[in-house]
Design a protein around this motif. Sequence first.
Motif, PDB file in Angstrom:
ATOM      1  N   THR A 159       0.833  -1.203   0.000  1.00 48.95           N
ATOM      2  CA  THR A 159       0.000   0.000   0.000  1.00 48.95           C
ATOM      3  C   THR A 159       0.868   1.255   0.000  1.00 48.95           C
ATOM      4  OG1 THR A 159      -0.170   0.256   2.417  1.00 48.95           O
ATOM      5  CG2 THR A 159      -1.777  -1.186   1.348  1.00 48.95           C
ATOM      6  N   PHE A 160       0.360   2.262  -0.692  1.00 44.86           N
ATOM      7  CA  PHE A 160       0.915   3.608  -0.631  1.00 44.86           C
ATOM      8  C   PHE A 160      -0.155   4.485   0.007  1.00 44.86           C
ATOM      9  CE2 PHE A 160       3.131   1.583  -4.109  1.00 44.86           C
ATOM     10  CZ  PHE A 160       4.445   1.998  -3.947  1.00 44.86           C
ATOM     11  N   ASP A 161       0.209   5.226   1.045  1.00 43.12           N
ATOM     12  CA  ASP A 161      -0.745   6.031   1.788  1.00 43.12           C
ATOM     13  C   ASP A 161      -0.320   7.493   1.753  1.00 43.12           C
ATOM     14  OD1 ASP A 161      -2.086   3.616   2.774  1.00 43.12           O
ATOM     15  OD2 ASP A 161      -0.311   3.378   4.043  1.00 43.12           O
ATOM     16  N   ARG A 162      -1.297   8.373   1.539  1.00 38.61           N
ATOM     17  CA  ARG A 162      -1.008   9.802   1.554  1.00 38.61           C
ATOM     18  C   ARG A 162      -1.322  10.360   2.938  1.00 38.61           C
ATOM     19  NH1 ARG A 162      -3.505  12.589  -3.229  1.00 38.61           N
ATOM     20  NH2 ARG A 162      -1.562  13.363  -4.079  1.00 38.61           N
ATOM     21  N   VAL A 163      -0.324  10.950   3.556  1.00 34.52           N
ATOM     22  CA  VAL A 163      -0.492  11.590   4.855  1.00 34.52           C
ATOM     23  C   VAL A 163      -0.374  13.086   4.617  1.00 34.52           C
ATOM     24  CG1 VAL A 163       0.360  11.786   7.202  1.00 34.52           C
ATOM     25  CG2 VAL A 163       0.539   9.599   5.991  1.00 34.52           C
ATOM     26  N   GLY A 164      -1.491  13.805   4.746  1.00 37.85           N
ATOM     27  CA  GLY A 164      -1.506  15.210   4.344  1.00 37.85           C
ATOM     28  C   GLY A 164      -1.329  15.267   2.837  1.00 37.85           C
ATOM     29  N   GLU A 165      -0.279  15.925   2.390  1.00 42.05           N
ATOM     30  CA  GLU A 165      -0.012  16.004   0.949  1.00 42.05           C
ATOM     31  C   GLU A 165       1.165  15.126   0.535  1.00 42.05           C
ATOM     32  OE1 GLU A 165      -2.132  17.487  -1.132  1.00 42.05           O
ATOM     33  OE2 GLU A 165      -3.246  17.763   0.728  1.00 42.05           O
ATOM     34  N   VAL A 166       1.677  14.328   1.468  1.00 42.05           N
ATOM     35  CA  VAL A 166       2.897  13.559   1.208  1.00 42.05           C
ATOM     36  C   VAL A 166       2.587  12.065   1.133  1.00 42.05           C
ATOM     37  CG1 VAL A 166       5.200  13.006   2.067  1.00 42.05           C
ATOM     38  CG2 VAL A 166       4.265  15.295   2.413  1.00 42.05           C
ATOM     39  N   TRP A 167       3.103  11.406   0.093  1.00 47.84           N
ATOM     40  CA  TRP A 167       2.947   9.951  -0.023  1.00 47.84           C
ATOM     41  C   TRP A 167       4.019   9.255   0.798  1.00 47.84           C
ATOM     42  CZ3 TRP A 167      -1.109   7.503  -1.860  1.00 47.84           C
ATOM     43  CH2 TRP A 167      -1.967   8.183  -2.732  1.00 47.84           C
ATOM     44  N   SER A 168       3.590   8.284   1.593  1.00 48.43           N
ATOM     45  CA  SER A 168       4.545   7.481   2.362  1.00 48.43           C
ATOM     46  C   SER A 168       5.217   6.486   1.425  1.00 48.43           C
ATOM     47  CB  SER A 168       3.818   6.721   3.468  1.00 48.43           C
ATOM     48  OG  SER A 168       2.961   5.737   2.898  1.00 48.43           O
ATOM     49  N   GLY A 169       6.271   5.886   1.913  1.00 48.24           N
ATOM     50  CA  GLY A 169       6.858   4.781   1.164  1.00 48.24           C
ATOM     51  C   GLY A 169       5.913   3.593   1.183  1.00 48.24           C
ATOM     52  N   VAL A 170       6.252   2.577   0.441  1.00 51.80           N
ATOM     53  CA  VAL A 170       5.376   1.407   0.363  1.00 51.80           C
ATOM     54  C   VAL A 170       5.324   0.675   1.700  1.00 51.80           C
ATOM     55  CG1 VAL A 170       7.218  -0.123  -0.483  1.00 51.80           C
ATOM     56  CG2 VAL A 170       4.820  -0.652  -1.006  1.00 51.80           C
ATOM     57  N   GLN A 171       4.113   0.268   2.103  1.00 53.82           N
ATOM     58  CA  GLN A 171       3.902  -0.559   3.292  1.00 53.82           C
ATOM     59  C   GLN A 171       3.610  -1.985   2.822  1.00 53.82           C
ATOM     60  OE1 GLN A 171       4.109   1.168   6.348  1.00 53.82           O
ATOM     61  NE2 GLN A 171       4.602   2.869   4.987  1.00 53.82           N
ATOM     62  N   ILE A 172       4.267  -2.970   3.418  1.00 53.72           N
ATOM     63  CA  ILE A 172       4.119  -4.363   2.993  1.00 53.72           C
ATOM     64  C   ILE A 172       3.271  -5.130   4.000  1.00 53.72           C
ATOM     65  CG2 ILE A 172       5.332  -6.494   2.401  1.00 53.72           C
ATOM     66  CD1 ILE A 172       5.968  -4.206   0.500  1.00 53.72           C
ATOM     67  N   LEU A 173       2.264  -5.831   3.516  1.00 58.43           N
ATOM     68  CA  LEU A 173       1.438  -6.719   4.342  1.00 58.43           C
ATOM     69  C   LEU A 173       1.617  -8.134   3.827  1.00 58.43           C
ATOM     70  CD1 LEU A 173      -1.829  -4.595   4.303  1.00 58.43           C
ATOM     71  CD2 LEU A 173      -0.085  -4.627   6.091  1.00 58.43           C
ATOM     72  N   ASP A 174       2.027  -9.037   4.712  1.00 59.24           N
ATOM     73  CA  ASP A 174       2.296 -10.416   4.305  1.00 59.24           C
ATOM     74  C   ASP A 174       1.534 -11.389   5.178  1.00 59.24           C
ATOM     75  OD1 ASP A 174       3.859 -11.308   2.130  1.00 59.24           O
ATOM     76  OD2 ASP A 174       5.634 -10.356   2.988  1.00 59.24           O
ATOM     77  N   GLY A 175       0.869 -12.348   4.555  1.00 64.09           N
ATOM     78  CA  GLY A 175       0.229 -13.417   5.300  1.00 64.09           C
ATOM     79  C   GLY A 175      -1.220 -13.123   5.654  1.00 64.09           C
ATOM     80  N   LEU A 176      -1.984 -14.173   5.898  1.00 67.51           N
ATOM     81  CA  LEU A 176      -3.418 -14.057   6.137  1.00 67.51           C
ATOM     82  C   LEU A 176      -3.753 -13.407   7.477  1.00 67.51           C
ATOM     83  CD1 LEU A 176      -4.607 -17.512   4.724  1.00 67.51           C
ATOM     84  CD2 LEU A 176      -4.783 -15.260   3.627  1.00 67.51           C
ATOM     85  N   ASP A 177      -2.800 -13.311   8.386  1.00 62.69           N
ATOM     86  CA  ASP A 177      -3.063 -12.671   9.669  1.00 62.69           C
ATOM     87  C   ASP A 177      -2.932 -11.148   9.612  1.00 62.69           C
ATOM     88  OD1 ASP A 177      -3.606 -15.055  11.027  1.00 62.69           O
ATOM     89  OD2 ASP A 177      -1.471 -15.427  11.373  1.00 62.69           O
ATOM     90  N   ALA A 178      -2.401 -10.632   8.513  1.00 65.60           N
ATOM     91  CA  ALA A 178      -2.227  -9.181   8.371  1.00 65.60           C
ATOM     92  C   ALA A 178      -3.583  -8.515   8.103  1.00 65.60           C
ATOM     93  CB  ALA A 178      -1.245  -8.873   7.245  1.00 65.60           C
TER      94      ALA A 178
END
Length: 199
Positions: free
Chosen positions: A152-171
């Motif tokens: 996921t890429f998330d915008r906080v205010g006007e700034v895009w964060s780096g990529v967030q990684i989610l792995d596995g069915l428990d995420a």
Amino acid sequence: MSRPSSQYEHMSLDDFEELLADKPADEKWELIGGRVVRMMVGARWEHNYIIQNISTGLRDRLRAKGSPCRTLIESFRLRNAPTESSMLPDVIVHCRPLEPGAASLHDPTVLVEVMSEGSKARDRFEKWAVYQKLPSLRHYVLVERDRAHIETFDRVGEVWSGVQILDGLDAVLDLPGIGVAVPLAEIYRDVIGREKERA
């Protein structure tokens, strides 16, 4: 400015929309930053199940919290004139009422692409180059089809964060921009079970 590579077909959004009227029924056309992409209609069942799971999971949670946001899938166009783009994201979350008869929008809040081997580079680079320029967008979600893995890429205010990684069915996929979260176990329901995840 460098010229576009001759191996790709480029055109304006206006020209592309004129051409759409003659598109063969078995083809899916997108315009990504002025580049025409023609694909055959149809995808593996896993792709369809994941899209349905995401759309349903988001829609039900949005309705439960009284949110004005709603989901659209696959055949609804994202149209953006400044970037010469007309695309068909797998899932769109939009948070304002649509005009009667509308077939496209320009102001999504969340965009989701379910990646295949053939689309990964296009989703990660070409589409992301367009999507991050959309002022309304808060989250861009890239979903692997064959394993429980989401970026996921998330915008906080006007700034895009780096990529967030989610792995596995428990995420859990958390989308604070619309105030909902969906477990990956739900996103991959009937597609990837615990046995396959451990394999």
